[in-house]
Design a protein around this motif. Structure first.
Motif, PDB file in Angstrom:
ATOM      1  N   LEU A   1     -17.940  58.399  59.680  1.00 31.95           N
ATOM      2  CA  LEU A   1     -18.594  57.101  59.875  1.00 31.95           C
ATOM      3  C   LEU A   1     -19.258  57.002  61.238  1.00 31.95           C
ATOM      4  O   LEU A   1     -20.359  56.466  61.356  1.00 31.95           O
ATOM      5  CB  LEU A   1     -17.588  55.963  59.711  1.00 31.95           C
ATOM      6  CG  LEU A   1     -17.479  55.364  58.325  1.00 31.95           C
ATOM      7  CD1 LEU A   1     -16.483  54.219  58.324  1.00 31.95           C
ATOM      8  CD2 LEU A   1     -18.804  54.898  57.801  1.00 31.95           C
ATOM      9  N   GLU A   2     -18.604  57.531  62.279  1.00 29.51           N
ATOM     10  CA  GLU A   2     -19.218  57.437  63.608  1.00 29.51           C
ATOM     11  C   GLU A   2     -20.529  58.212  63.672  1.00 29.51           C
ATOM     12  O   GLU A   2     -21.469  57.794  64.349  1.00 29.51           O
ATOM     13  CB  GLU A   2     -18.254  57.874  64.718  1.00 29.51           C
ATOM     14  CG  GLU A   2     -17.687  59.259  64.550  1.00 29.51           C
ATOM     15  CD  GLU A   2     -16.339  59.305  63.844  1.00 29.51           C
ATOM     16  OE1 GLU A   2     -15.594  60.263  64.102  1.00 29.51           O
ATOM     17  OE2 GLU A   2     -16.033  58.424  63.035  1.00 29.51           O
ATOM     18  N   ASP A   3     -20.626  59.333  62.931  1.00 27.91           N
ATOM     19  CA  ASP A   3     -21.879  60.096  62.881  1.00 27.91           C
ATOM     20  C   ASP A   3     -22.958  59.315  62.137  1.00 27.91           C
ATOM     21  O   ASP A   3     -24.135  59.353  62.507  1.00 27.91           O
ATOM     22  CB  ASP A   3     -21.668  61.453  62.197  1.00 27.91           C
ATOM     23  CG  ASP A   3     -20.750  62.375  62.980  1.00 27.91           C
ATOM     24  OD1 ASP A   3     -20.513  62.119  64.183  1.00 27.91           O
ATOM     25  OD2 ASP A   3     -20.268  63.359  62.381  1.00 27.91           O
ATOM     26  N   VAL A   4     -22.551  58.620  61.078  1.00 32.26           N
ATOM     27  CA  VAL A   4     -23.499  57.811  60.302  1.00 32.26           C
ATOM     28  C   VAL A   4     -24.054  56.685  61.177  1.00 32.26           C
ATOM     29  O   VAL A   4     -25.266  56.446  61.203  1.00 32.26           O
ATOM     30  CB  VAL A   4     -22.820  57.231  59.038  1.00 32.26           C
ATOM     31  CG1 VAL A   4     -23.749  56.267  58.306  1.00 32.26           C
ATOM     32  CG2 VAL A   4     -22.368  58.357  58.118  1.00 32.26           C
ATOM     33  N   PHE A   5     -23.171  56.011  61.932  1.00 33.96           N
ATOM     34  CA  PHE A   5     -23.638  54.939  62.817  1.00 33.96           C
ATOM     35  C   PHE A   5     -24.579  55.482  63.892  1.00 33.96           C
ATOM     36  O   PHE A   5     -25.580  54.852  64.226  1.00 33.96           O
ATOM     37  CB  PHE A   5     -22.456  54.202  63.458  1.00 33.96           C
ATOM     38  CG  PHE A   5     -21.661  53.388  62.476  1.00 33.96           C
ATOM     39  CD1 PHE A   5     -22.280  52.501  61.607  1.00 33.96           C
ATOM     40  CD2 PHE A   5     -20.284  53.493  62.424  1.00 33.96           C
ATOM     41  CE1 PHE A   5     -21.548  51.741  60.704  1.00 33.96           C
ATOM     42  CE2 PHE A   5     -19.541  52.743  61.527  1.00 33.96           C
ATOM     43  CZ  PHE A   5     -20.175  51.869  60.661  1.00 33.96           C
ATOM     44  N   ALA A   6     -24.288  56.657  64.429  1.00 27.89           N
ATOM     45  CA  ALA A   6     -25.154  57.263  65.445  1.00 27.89           C
ATOM     46  C   ALA A   6     -26.521  57.612  64.844  1.00 27.89           C
ATOM     47  O   ALA A   6     -27.562  57.387  65.480  1.00 27.89           O
ATOM     48  CB  ALA A   6     -24.496  58.510  66.032  1.00 27.89           C
ATOM     49  N   ALA A   7     -26.535  58.139  63.633  1.00 21.34           N
ATOM     50  CA  ALA A   7     -27.801  58.469  62.970  1.00 21.34           C
ATOM     51  C   ALA A   7     -28.615  57.205  62.714  1.00 21.34           C
ATOM     52  O   ALA A   7     -29.836  57.193  62.894  1.00 21.34           O
ATOM     53  CB  ALA A   7     -27.532  59.210  61.660  1.00 21.34           C
ATOM     54  N   GLU A   8     -27.932  56.143  62.316  1.00 20.23           N
ATOM     55  CA  GLU A   8     -28.616  54.872  62.057  1.00 20.23           C
ATOM     56  C   GLU A   8     -29.233  54.318  63.349  1.00 20.23           C
ATOM     57  O   GLU A   8     -30.372  53.871  63.362  1.00 20.23           O
ATOM     58  CB  GLU A   8     -27.619  53.874  61.464  1.00 20.23           C
ATOM     59  CG  GLU A   8     -28.260  52.606  60.931  1.00 20.23           C
ATOM     60  CD  GLU A   8     -28.297  51.485  61.941  1.00 20.23           C
ATOM     61  OE1 GLU A   8     -29.067  50.543  61.742  1.00 20.23           O
ATOM     62  OE2 GLU A   8     -27.567  51.562  62.942  1.00 20.23           O
ATOM     63  N   ARG A   9     -28.491  54.401  64.449  1.00 15.76           N
ATOM     64  CA  ARG A   9     -29.028  53.924  65.735  1.00 15.76           C
ATOM     65  C   ARG A   9     -30.256  54.748  66.137  1.00 15.76           C
ATOM     66  O   ARG A   9     -31.249  54.196  66.592  1.00 15.76           O
ATOM     67  CB  ARG A   9     -27.963  54.003  66.833  1.00 15.76           C
ATOM     68  CG  ARG A   9     -26.953  52.878  66.766  1.00 15.76           C
ATOM     69  CD  ARG A   9     -26.081  52.818  68.014  1.00 15.76           C
ATOM     70  NE  ARG A   9     -25.356  54.061  68.258  1.00 15.76           N
ATOM     71  CZ  ARG A   9     -24.164  54.368  67.743  1.00 15.76           C
ATOM     72  NH1 ARG A   9     -23.556  53.520  66.946  1.00 15.76           N
ATOM     73  NH2 ARG A   9     -23.584  55.507  68.033  1.00 15.76           N
ATOM     74  N   SER A  10     -30.187  56.050  65.961  1.00 17.75           N
ATOM     75  CA  SER A  10     -31.322  56.891  66.360  1.00 17.75           C
ATOM     76  C   SER A  10     -32.532  56.630  65.455  1.00 17.75           C
ATOM     77  O   SER A  10     -33.665  56.687  65.914  1.00 17.75           O
ATOM     78  CB  SER A  10     -30.938  58.366  66.368  1.00 17.75           C
ATOM     79  OG  SER A  10     -31.247  59.016  65.187  1.00 17.75           O
ATOM     80  N   ALA A  11     -32.297  56.337  64.185  1.00 17.12           N
ATOM     81  CA  ALA A  11     -33.412  56.052  63.272  1.00 17.12           C
ATOM     82  C   ALA A  11     -34.080  54.720  63.598  1.00 17.12           C
ATOM     83  O   ALA A  11     -35.260  54.552  63.349  1.00 17.12           O
ATOM     84  CB  ALA A  11     -32.896  56.037  61.836  1.00 17.12           C
ATOM     85  N   ARG A  12     -33.339  53.793  64.169  1.00 18.46           N
ATOM     86  CA  ARG A  12     -33.882  52.467  64.480  1.00 18.46           C
ATOM     87  C   ARG A  12     -34.646  52.439  65.813  1.00 18.46           C
ATOM     88  O   ARG A  12     -35.364  51.492  66.089  1.00 18.46           O
ATOM     89  CB  ARG A  12     -32.765  51.435  64.519  1.00 18.46           C
ATOM     90  CG  ARG A  12     -32.077  51.281  63.197  1.00 18.46           C
ATOM     91  CD  ARG A  12     -32.011  49.835  62.786  1.00 18.46           C
ATOM     92  NE  ARG A  12     -31.237  49.670  61.572  1.00 18.46           N
ATOM     93  CZ  ARG A  12     -31.766  49.617  60.355  1.00 18.46           C
ATOM     94  NH1 ARG A  12     -33.066  49.719  60.204  1.00 18.46           N
ATOM     95  NH2 ARG A  12     -31.012  49.465  59.294  1.00 18.46           N
ATOM     96  N   ARG A  13     -34.461  53.483  66.624  1.00 11.99           N
ATOM     97  CA  ARG A  13     -35.186  53.533  67.899  1.00 11.99           C
ATOM     98  C   ARG A  13     -36.682  53.702  67.636  1.00 11.99           C
ATOM     99  O   ARG A  13     -37.067  54.397  66.704  1.00 11.99           O
ATOM    100  CB  ARG A  13     -34.705  54.729  68.733  1.00 11.99           C
ATOM    101  CG  ARG A  13     -33.558  54.371  69.603  1.00 11.99           C
ATOM    102  CD  ARG A  13     -33.292  55.485  70.590  1.00 11.99           C
ATOM    103  NE  ARG A  13     -31.891  55.855  70.422  1.00 11.99           N
ATOM    104  CZ  ARG A  13     -31.439  57.073  70.204  1.00 11.99           C
ATOM    105  NH1 ARG A  13     -32.249  58.085  70.154  1.00 11.99           N
ATOM    106  NH2 ARG A  13     -30.159  57.287  70.043  1.00 11.99           N
TER     107      ARG A  13
END
Length: 57
Positions: A42-54
């Motif tokens: 889950l922490e990797d998924v949240f990190a990927a989501e944050r990077s995609a929103r940048r």
């Protein structure tokens, strides 16, 4: 915690196809398998989501 692509997608309000796209783009890596299903942290998924929103992400 390890989750399936469908569960990961639900957590960050995207489709499972988006999770697969992040894997293709190298933004997210599977952390394991359950049968044929890939599992993600889950922490990797949240990190990927944050990077995609940048911007530019």
């Amino acid at each position: 915690m390890l989750v399936t692509a469908a569960m990961a997608a639900r957590e960050v309000s995207v489709t499972p196809a988006t999770i697969r796209k992040w894997v293709q783009l190298g933004r997210l890596a599977p952390a394991g398998r359950q049968g044929r299903a890939l599992l993600y942290r889950l922490e990797d998924v949240f990190a990927a989501e944050r990077s995609a929103r940048r911007p530019g992400g």
